[in-house]
Design a protein around this motif. Structure first.
Motif: not given
Length: 113
Positions: A58-79
Motif C-alpha cells: 500500500x502506498x499513501x501519498x498526501x499530495x492532494x489531501x482531503x478530509x475524506x481521503x485521510x479517513x480512507x488512508x487510515x482505514x487502508x493502513x490499519x487493514x
C-alpha cells in the motif's frame, strides 16, 4: 544464473494499492506497470477493508489531501497492517500547512510504515 530484483518483481507481478494524488496518479500507475507490477488506484473508503488485504503493498501519498481521503488512508493502513502488508508513506508537502502536518502525525501514530 542469478536473477535480479527487477526480474523477480516481474515474475511476481504484485498488486500495489495506491492512495495517491491526482497530479501523479497516471505517472505512478505507468511507473509500476513498467516494472511489472499491477497498480490499483483507489481511495474509496468502501474498499479500504478489503483492498489492502489482497494487495502486496500500500502506498499513501498526501499530495492532494482531503478530509475524506485521510479517513480512507487510515482505514487502508490499519487493514494493511492487520494483514502484514507493507505500507509506504509519501508525505508530500508535509510542512506546508498544519492540516498536512497533523495528518502525517496521525498516520504515523496509527499505521506502521
Amino acid at each position: 544464473m542469478k536473477t535480479n530484483n527487477l526480474q523477480k518483481l516481474r515474475e511476481q507481478s504484485p498488486l500495489i494499492h495506491n492512495i495517491t494524488n491526482i497530479v501523479v496518479a497516471n505517472y505512478v500507475a505507468n511507473g509500476l506497470l513498467s516494472m511489472g507490477c499491477s497498480p490499483i488506484m483507489s481511495n474509496a473508503i468502501e474498499e479500504m477493508d478489503e483492498l489492502p488485504a489482497i494487495c502486496q503493498a500500500l502506498v499513501i501519498n498526501i499530495g492532494t489531501l482531503t478530509s475524506e481521503q485521510v479517513k480512507s488512508m487510515l482505514k487502508a493502513g490499519i487493514s494493511a497492517n492487520k494483514n502484514n502488508i507493507p505500507v509506504v508513506l509519501d508525505p508530500v508537502g508535509v510542512g506546508a500547512t498544519s492540516f498536512r502536518k497533523q495528518t502525517v502525525e496521525t498516520l504515523l501514530k496509527e499505521i506502521k510504515f
